[in-house]
Structure formats: C-alpha cells, structure tokens
Design an enzyme around this catalytic site. Structure first.
Site, PDB file in Angstrom:
ATOM      1  N   ASN A  41       0.840  -1.213   0.000  1.00  0.00           N
ATOM      2  CA  ASN A  41       0.000   0.000   0.000  1.00  0.00           C
ATOM      3  C   ASN A  41       0.868   1.253   0.000  1.00  0.00           C
ATOM      4  O   ASN A  41       0.526   2.240  -0.648  1.00  0.00           O
ATOM      5  CB  ASN A  41      -0.962  -0.004   1.193  1.00  0.00           C
ATOM      6  CG  ASN A  41      -2.187  -0.844   0.896  1.00  0.00           C
ATOM      7  OD1 ASN A  41      -3.028  -0.462   0.084  1.00  0.00           O
ATOM      8  ND2 ASN A  41      -2.264  -2.005   1.519  1.00  0.00           N
ATOM      9  N   ILE A  52      -2.493  -1.281  17.345  1.00  0.00           N
ATOM     10  CA  ILE A  52      -3.572  -0.391  17.765  1.00  0.00           C
ATOM     11  C   ILE A  52      -2.959   0.591  18.767  1.00  0.00           C
ATOM     12  O   ILE A  52      -2.484   0.189  19.837  1.00  0.00           O
ATOM     13  CB  ILE A  52      -4.747  -1.177  18.396  1.00  0.00           C
ATOM     14  CG1 ILE A  52      -5.341  -2.146  17.368  1.00  0.00           C
ATOM     15  CG2 ILE A  52      -5.819  -0.212  18.912  1.00  0.00           C
ATOM     16  CD1 ILE A  52      -6.428  -3.065  17.900  1.00  0.00           C
ATOM     17  N   ASN A  71      -6.947   5.010   7.660  1.00  0.00           N
ATOM     18  CA  ASN A  71      -6.523   3.613   7.656  1.00  0.00           C
ATOM     19  C   ASN A  71      -7.129   2.903   6.457  1.00  0.00           C
ATOM     20  O   ASN A  71      -8.255   3.200   6.068  1.00  0.00           O
ATOM     21  CB  ASN A  71      -7.032   2.940   8.947  1.00  0.00           C
ATOM     22  CG  ASN A  71      -6.724   1.450   9.004  1.00  0.00           C
ATOM     23  OD1 ASN A  71      -5.602   1.023   8.704  1.00  0.00           O
ATOM     24  ND2 ASN A  71      -7.715   0.643   9.385  1.00  0.00           N
ATOM     25  N   HIS A  90      -8.448  -0.781   5.325  1.00  0.00           N
ATOM     26  CA  HIS A  90      -8.817  -2.080   5.906  1.00  0.00           C
ATOM     27  C   HIS A  90      -9.261  -3.012   4.776  1.00  0.00           C
ATOM     28  O   HIS A  90     -10.052  -2.606   3.917  1.00  0.00           O
ATOM     29  CB  HIS A  90      -9.950  -1.900   6.931  1.00  0.00           C
ATOM     30  CG  HIS A  90     -10.313  -3.181   7.590  1.00  0.00           C
ATOM     31  ND1 HIS A  90      -9.532  -3.752   8.582  1.00  0.00           N
ATOM     32  CD2 HIS A  90     -11.326  -4.038   7.369  1.00  0.00           C
ATOM     33  CE1 HIS A  90     -10.073  -4.902   8.946  1.00  0.00           C
ATOM     34  NE2 HIS A  90     -11.162  -5.098   8.228  1.00  0.00           N
TER      35      HIS A  90
HETATM   36  C1  GAR Z   1      -3.226  -4.863   3.654  1.00  0.00           C
HETATM   37  O1  GAR Z   1      -4.145  -5.772   3.114  1.00  0.00           O
HETATM   38  C2  GAR Z   1      -3.920  -3.929   4.630  1.00  0.00           C
HETATM   39  O2  GAR Z   1      -5.210  -3.554   4.250  1.00  0.00           O
HETATM   40  C3  GAR Z   1      -3.992  -4.793   5.858  1.00  0.00           C
HETATM   41  O3  GAR Z   1      -2.763  -5.499   5.882  1.00  0.00           O
HETATM   42  C4  GAR Z   1      -2.227  -5.595   4.552  1.00  0.00           C
HETATM   43  C5  GAR Z   1      -0.864  -4.938   4.552  1.00  0.00           C
HETATM   44  O4  GAR Z   1      -0.228  -5.071   3.330  1.00  0.00           O
HETATM   45  N1  GAR Z   1      -4.198  -4.014   7.038  1.00  0.00           N
HETATM   46  C6  GAR Z   1      -4.895  -4.428   8.080  1.00  0.00           C
HETATM   47  O5  GAR Z   1      -5.397  -5.521   8.147  1.00  0.00           O
HETATM   48  C7  GAR Z   1      -5.024  -3.418   9.205  1.00  0.00           C
HETATM   49  N2  GAR Z   1      -6.162  -3.740  10.011  1.00  0.00           N
HETATM   50  P1  GAR Z   1       0.956  -4.115   2.858  1.00  0.00           P
HETATM   51  O6  GAR Z   1       1.982  -4.061   3.987  1.00  0.00           O
HETATM   52  O7  GAR Z   1       1.517  -4.835   1.659  1.00  0.00           O
HETATM   53  O8  GAR Z   1       0.397  -2.778   2.514  1.00  0.00           O
END
Ligand code: GAR
Length: 207
Positions: A14, A93, A108, A110
């Site tokens: 992300n 958190i 954020n 999600h």
């Molecule tokens: C992503 O899918 C993000 O939406 C999720 O973790 C992944 C991180 O990927 N976040 C959560 O679950 C937060 N509650 P990334 O490090 O490749 O962006």
C-alpha cells in the site's frame, strides 16, 4: 503542500501504491515526507529508501506498554510536522492519545467492507480467512478516518471485489489489494490533501 507520514509494519504494497501515485502526479497537494515502521525488518522500509523517503523505526516491544509507545509515535508525528497520517498495513492499535491529538487527520486502509470483518483481531490475512469461512460472495476494502474505535471511524471510500469459489486467503488478499486497496487509498489521500473531505455526524462527504 501537506506532509504525509505513512505508518507501516510489513510488506508495504500500500505504501508502494502511494509512492507510485505520488510519482505519477495523482496525489495533489501532498507529499510523503516520512515512513514510520513498527518493525525493523519491514520490507516497506526498503521501498521508502529506494525513493529517498525518510524512515524511522519504533518497535512496539521496546516499550513497556501501549501508552508509552503511543507517546513516542505522537512525538515522531509532531517532529515530522505530519498533516496527514496514513496507516498502510500498520498492525498496531495505538492508544487514543494519538488520535485525540490529531482528530480526523489519520486514515486507515482495511481489507474488507466495514462493518464486515473488522475490529480487534481482524487484520491482514485473517480478514480474508474469515470472509472465506463465512462464504461471502463479495468483499472489498475500506479507507476510513481513525478514531478511538478500532475500524469504527467515518468511512471515506469503499470498493467491492468478487470472491471466487476457488479462492484461498492468499488469492483473495491479492485481488482485494490489486482491485481495491491500491486504488482507493491513494484516492482518499489525495482527496484529504486537496481539502475535499468533510466529516458531519460521523459521515464523510466530498466537497
Ligand atoms: C493490507 O491488506 C492492509 O489492508 C492490511 O494489511 C495488509 C498490509 O499489506 N491491514 C490491516 O489488516 C489493518 N487492520 P501491505 O503491507 O503490503 O500494505
């Protein structure tokens, strides 16, 4: 120009979507000025360094409790003069002292359509495992403002994604990222930086 500070814990795809959007001019009136990781070995840090973005590491287990950790995170955000804080796969958190100091300045992403599959314990791959267990036919991603309630803040953008019969948590996670997260997160960041978001009665409106 708003200073964007991105909080990460892992792979940072992300974050990469934000960097790519920035480099192709899709983030208007904002610039990623710092990436803060809760893990020293997060690959997200490499992504930031490749693009000459300042990095900082604050490891949760170096602190006695959440309040002490959150105080240092807030201090770092203030030192970086953050106008916007983006949780991009940030798995901690924080204590409410942070969000109270920066109301409606933290967002954020999600990996589900809130209010489904969200709240404490719903993070990363677990979210997709639960979606598949339930047998939902559609899932997706949500970008929302961070408040004291975990995954409960006003919703900025959402995008739906089809679930396939032969999906595994991994294939579903990948599709949700590609088709939803990497698209709506940069969009929401740009809307924020352009001052186009307004929160009224816990709902977000585009000006
Ligand atoms: C992503 O899918 C993000 O939406 C999720 O973790 C992944 C991180 O990927 N976040 C959560 O679950 C937060 N509650 P990334 O490090 O490749 O962006």
């Amino acid at each position: 120009m708003k200073n964007i500070v991105v909080l990460v814990s892992g792979g940072g795809t992300n974050l990469q979507a934000l960097i790519d959007a920035q480099e192709s001019g899709k983030i208007k009136n904002g610039k990623i000025t710092c990436v803060i990781s809760s893990k020293a070995d997060a690959y997200a840090l490499e992504r930031a360094k490749k693009h000459n973005i300042k990095t900082r590491v604050l490891v949760r287990k170096d602190y006695a409790d959440s309040v002490e950790y959150s105080k240092d995170i807030l201090k770092a955000l203030q030192e970086e003069k953050a106008d916007l804080v983006v949780y991009a796969g940030f798995m901690i958190i924080l204590d409410e002292l942070v969000v109270k100091a920066m109301p409606y300045k933290m967002i954020n992403v999600h990996p589900a359509l809130i209010p489904s599959f969200c709240g404490k314990g719903y993070y990363g791959l677990h979210v997709h495992e639960e979606a598949l267990k339930k047998g939902v036919k559609v899932t997706g991603a949500t970008v929302h403002f961070v408040t004291e309630v975990c995954d409960g803040g006003p919703i900025i953008l959402q995008k739906a994604v089809q679930v396939h019969d032969d999906d595994t948590p991994e294939t579903l996670q990948k599709r949700v990222m590609q088709e939803a997260e990497w698209e709506i997160l940069p969009q929401a960041v740009s809307l924020f930086c352009e001052d186009k978001l307004e929160v009224k009665d816990n709902k977000v409106y585009q000006k």
